[in-house]
Scaffold this active site. Structure first.
Site, PDB file in Angstrom:
ATOM      1  N   CYS A  85       0.838  -1.203   0.000  1.00 34.39           N
ATOM      2  CA  CYS A  85       0.000   0.000   0.000  1.00 34.39           C
ATOM      3  C   CYS A  85       0.875   1.256   0.000  1.00 34.39           C
ATOM      4  O   CYS A  85       1.545   1.530  -0.990  1.00 34.39           O
ATOM      5  CB  CYS A  85      -0.972  -0.052   1.181  1.00 34.39           C
ATOM      6  SG  CYS A  85      -2.314   1.130   1.017  1.00 34.39           S
ATOM      7  N   HIS A 201      -3.593  -5.438   0.963  1.00 32.80           N
ATOM      8  CA  HIS A 201      -2.939  -5.917   2.194  1.00 32.80           C
ATOM      9  C   HIS A 201      -2.934  -7.449   2.277  1.00 32.80           C
ATOM     10  O   HIS A 201      -3.927  -8.043   2.677  1.00 32.80           O
ATOM     11  CB  HIS A 201      -3.667  -5.336   3.423  1.00 32.80           C
ATOM     12  CG  HIS A 201      -3.457  -3.870   3.560  1.00 32.80           C
ATOM     13  ND1 HIS A 201      -2.402  -3.331   4.246  1.00 32.80           N
ATOM     14  CD2 HIS A 201      -4.157  -2.821   3.065  1.00 32.80           C
ATOM     15  CE1 HIS A 201      -2.448  -2.014   4.186  1.00 32.80           C
ATOM     16  NE2 HIS A 201      -3.508  -1.674   3.474  1.00 32.80           N
ATOM     17  N   GLU A 203      -1.503  -9.220   4.443  1.00 34.95           N
ATOM     18  CA  GLU A 203      -1.463  -9.654   5.843  1.00 34.95           C
ATOM     19  C   GLU A 203      -2.848  -9.805   6.461  1.00 34.95           C
ATOM     20  O   GLU A 203      -2.999 -10.394   7.522  1.00 34.95           O
ATOM     21  CB  GLU A 203      -0.614  -8.667   6.666  1.00 34.95           C
ATOM     22  CG  GLU A 203      -1.203  -7.273   6.882  1.00 34.95           C
ATOM     23  CD  GLU A 203      -0.972  -6.305   5.715  1.00 34.95           C
ATOM     24  OE1 GLU A 203      -0.660  -6.778   4.612  1.00 34.95           O
ATOM     25  OE2 GLU A 203      -1.126  -5.086   5.910  1.00 34.95           O
ATOM     26  N   SER A 255       3.917 -10.085  38.399  1.00 36.14           N
ATOM     27  CA  SER A 255       2.589  -9.501  38.630  1.00 36.14           C
ATOM     28  C   SER A 255       1.533 -10.576  38.816  1.00 36.14           C
ATOM     29  O   SER A 255       0.422 -10.294  39.244  1.00 36.14           O
ATOM     30  CB  SER A 255       2.210  -8.639  37.433  1.00 36.14           C
ATOM     31  OG  SER A 255       1.946  -9.491  36.331  1.00 36.14           O
ATOM     32  N   GLY A 256       1.872 -11.807  38.457  1.00 31.38           N
ATOM     33  CA  GLY A 256       0.870 -12.862  38.536  1.00 31.38           C
ATOM     34  C   GLY A 256       0.304 -13.194  37.166  1.00 31.38           C
ATOM     35  O   GLY A 256      -0.340 -14.208  36.981  1.00 31.38           O
ATOM     36  N   GLY A 257       0.552 -12.325  36.183  1.00 30.87           N
ATOM     37  CA  GLY A 257       0.050 -12.573  34.831  1.00 30.87           C
ATOM     38  C   GLY A 257       0.904 -13.603  34.106  1.00 30.87           C
ATOM     39  O   GLY A 257       1.937 -14.052  34.621  1.00 30.87           O
ATOM     40  N   VAL A 258       0.450 -13.954  32.911  1.00 32.03           N
ATOM     41  CA  VAL A 258       1.155 -14.973  32.129  1.00 32.03           C
ATOM     42  C   VAL A 258       2.586 -14.524  31.808  1.00 32.03           C
ATOM     43  O   VAL A 258       3.542 -15.295  31.938  1.00 32.03           O
ATOM     44  CB  VAL A 258       0.408 -15.217  30.787  1.00 32.03           C
ATOM     45  CG1 VAL A 258       1.116 -16.271  29.958  1.00 32.03           C
ATOM     46  CG2 VAL A 258      -1.025 -15.616  31.044  1.00 32.03           C
ATOM     47  N   ASP A 259       2.732 -13.248  31.434  1.00 30.22           N
ATOM     48  CA  ASP A 259       4.031 -12.781  30.944  1.00 30.22           C
ATOM     49  C   ASP A 259       5.118 -12.903  31.999  1.00 30.22           C
ATOM     50  O   ASP A 259       6.192 -13.451  31.748  1.00 30.22           O
ATOM     51  CB  ASP A 259       3.947 -11.327  30.465  1.00 30.22           C
ATOM     52  CG  ASP A 259       2.776 -11.112  29.529  1.00 30.22           C
ATOM     53  OD1 ASP A 259       2.288 -12.117  28.990  1.00 30.22           O
ATOM     54  OD2 ASP A 259       2.351  -9.964  29.345  1.00 30.22           O
ATOM     55  N   SER A 260       4.845 -12.364  33.207  1.00 29.68           N
ATOM     56  CA  SER A 260       5.922 -12.405  34.195  1.00 29.68           C
ATOM     57  C   SER A 260       6.137 -13.833  34.702  1.00 29.68           C
ATOM     58  O   SER A 260       7.251 -14.190  35.081  1.00 29.68           O
ATOM     59  CB  SER A 260       5.673 -11.420  35.333  1.00 29.68           C
ATOM     60  OG  SER A 260       4.433 -11.621  35.921  1.00 29.68           O
ATOM     61  N   THR A 261       5.106 -14.650  34.683  1.00 31.74           N
ATOM     62  CA  THR A 261       5.294 -16.043  35.097  1.00 31.74           C
ATOM     63  C   THR A 261       6.198 -16.767  34.099  1.00 31.74           C
ATOM     64  O   THR A 261       7.106 -17.515  34.487  1.00 31.74           O
ATOM     65  CB  THR A 261       3.932 -16.780  35.206  1.00 31.74           C
ATOM     66  OG1 THR A 261       3.070 -15.985  36.010  1.00 31.74           O
ATOM     67  CG2 THR A 261       4.078 -18.152  35.802  1.00 31.74           C
TER      68      THR A 261
END
Ligand code: XMP
Length: 557
Positions: A85, A201, A203, A255-261
């Site tokens: 584009c 596009h 994608e 933090s308890g979230g998926v990422d930091s775990t």
């Protein structure tokens, strides 16, 4: 490892280009469209080899001041280029072609027909690129780098377009290979150089053969090999981490979230567990049994130094009397920083310690840092900046092992690291926690009521199945309950009572940037509502939030 670089000119779908190519097994990185292309960037870094560059779309026009211009080195790099584009319009304008406004924007699904013609240089490149359009050629063949075998017939696909400008004159050296049903150029390529352009596009999933067209560029033209696998990434990351950290301690804020775990699991797996300190603050604004769930998961992963900070009362008193959402967020953010500094000092780690956080690739983008200069600031994450984090960053002692990954790649990594599926699949939870789900003033009593109702809601979603046999919890991207600052009339037995009103939210989304309401079967909603009002006596009424994002946000505050 082969790499494709994406120059981001601000299109909403730039992220998707990166995702699709990673899904094809090739590593991608996104940088601002006008970034200086240093030799290191052009050569590839940290074990990666740059094979091609994609110029993204943009909401701007090439003939206005707002339309960003790439570093000229993109054109002298000798690397294959694909303009999408605005990217195509940019390449056209930068080489003496003409781009002008259309009388009417082209938006939505539009047919595109490509002609089977070879380039003047006869290198077979055009044919190889157009293979992506040929419905007779399966994706696997294109990934293997199939030579072009486009049928002699012109072929037509349905493509997704969104543009207000068109190429009125192609740049010298370029030829048109495809045209849209509305009669405008849709595919162009250079006769000598490996430069290609699409007005639509690929994608976006609405584009037929979109993935195949991207694959034809990545594998057929750039010569990439599939080399992006999570297992290999873990190994490379582990080596790099061990080399960087040496024998210094690492402190990760959980933090308890998926990422930091997942970040915690990665550190525990790649470093000596004795070096890894995990710190978690119980703010009192967490979900039911959160602290227990987090500590069980981390201990199971081999955590030796898990520091749980109980600061429930401090947070509640900081929130006392505050009703304005921004004032609440600020009070929480400030206190978070104060406690973080105090507790880190208390740990008495040597100055040389590294600070780790579970920042994702999309967090950097959403915070407007690092990538995508034009990406708008959606929200401020308190894990991206705090004085402690800033000081450590300045000292070169920050570790963000997930900062190249997207959310679903983090989940995939979590599985490889042996994290329980139940933790890996957890819905996102905001940093300020229940405070932004209790509208108005936050009190201990309201936290307890909301925690209870939310736990019932989530438990129900985990036990109920959709007509397709999938858990509702897994079909939904994020679900939670919100406690409204109003009471309404009801009856309990023969007595009139005023109970709080609870709103349920459930949305489906790809990344939280936009969201649709989850279309529950009405029976599920009725039964969930009954269980909540029967169990949590202070709640008298339950409603379901039917707002999508935009215009509403996912959280209520
Ligand atoms: P909104 O409400 O902006 O939310 O549509 C988009 C996603 O971000 C989460 N969210 C936050 N996450 N700190 C966070 O870490 C925050 O301050 C915050 N505010 C919203 C929200 O739960 C959703 O997943």
């Amino acid at each position: 490892m082969d790499k494709i670089l994406i120059l981001d000119f601000g299109s909403q779908t730039t992220q998707l280009i990166g995702r699709r190519i990673r899904d094809l097994g090739v590593y991608t990185e996104i940088i601002p469209g006008d970034a200086v292309l240093t030799d290191t960037i052009l050569a590839g870094s940290e074990g990666s080899v740059l094979r091609g560059i994609i110029l993204s779309g943009s909401p701007e026009s090439v003939y206005t001041q707002e339309g960003a211009v790439p570093d000229k080195k993109v054109y002298t790099s000798g690397l294959p280029l694909l303009g999408i584009c605005y990217g195509l319009q940019r390449m056209t304008a930068d080489h003496g072609g003409l781009v002008e406004p259309l009388p009417k924007r082209e938006y939505g699904r539009i047919g595109v027909t490509v002609r089977n013609e070879e380039d003047t240089a006869g290198k077979g490149l055009i044919r190889r690129f157009l293979t992506g359009f040929d419905k007779a050629i399966p994706l696997e063949k294109i990934v293997e780098g199939a030579p072009g075998t486009l049928q002699d017939q012109p072929c037509t696909i349905t493509a997704w377009m969104s543009h207000g400008d068109t190429l009125t004159r192609l740049a010298p050296g370029f030829r048109e290979y495809g045209v849209s049903d509305t009669g405008y150029p849709a595919v162009a390529a250079h006769g000598e150089k490996p430069w290609f352009g699409l007005q639509f596009h690929p994608e976006v999933t609405h584009t037929e053969r979109g993935l195949e067209i991207l694959a034809a560029f990545v594998f057929g033209i750039c010569g990439c090999k599939k080399s992006w696998t999570m297992e290999q990434y873990v190994e490379e990351l582990g080596d790099a981490l061990r080399k960087r950290v040496e024998a210094n301690p690492v402190l990760l804020l959980i933090s308890g979230g998926v990422d930091s775990t997942v970040a915690g699991a990665l550190l525990l797996k790649t470093l000596k567990p004795d070096l890894v300190h995990l710190m978690y603050m119980d703010t009192g604004l967490m979900r039911k049994d959160e602290t227990k769930t987090v500590s069980t998961a981390l201990e199971k992963l081999g955590a030796k130094h898990l520091h749980i900070i109980h600061c429930e009362e401090e947070f509640l008193s900081a929130l006392k009397g505050l009703e304005d959402p921004e004032a609440k967020r600020k009070a929480i953010g400030d206190l978070f920083i104060t406690i973080q500094e105090r507790e880190v000092k208390r740990l008495g780690l040597p100055d040389s310690y590294f600070l780790a956080q579970g920042t994702l690739y999309t967090d950097l983008i959403e915070s407007g840092k690092g990538v995508g200069k034009k990406a708008h600031l959606i929200k401020s994450h308190h894990n991206v900046g705090s004085p402690l984090v800033d000081a450590k960053r300045k000292a070169g002692r920050i570790i963000e092992p997930l900062d190249r990954l997207y959310k679903d790649e983090v989940r995939q990594l979590g599985r490889i690291l042996g994290i329980d599926e139940e933790v890996v699949l957890r819905h996102p939870f905001p940093g300020p926690g229940l405070a932004v789900r209790i509208l108005g003033e936050v009190t201990q009593e309201k936290c307890d009521i909301l925690r209870e109702a939310d736990a019932i809601y989530i438990e129900e979603l985990k036990s109920r199945l959709s007509p397709e046999g999938k858990r509702l919890y897994d079909e939904i991207w994020q679900a939670f309950a919100v406690l409204l600052p109003i009471r309404s009339v009801g009856v309990a037995g023969d007595v009139r009572k005023y109970g709080w009103v609870l709103a349920l939210r459930a949305i489906v989304s790809a990344d939280g940037m936009t969201a649709d309401v989850y279309p529950f079967q009405i029976k599920d909603l009725l039964e969930i509502s009954t269980r909540i009002t029967n169990t949590v006596k202070d709640i008298g009424r339950v409603s379901y939030d039917i707002s999508s994002k935009p215009p509403a946000t996912i959280e209520w505050e």
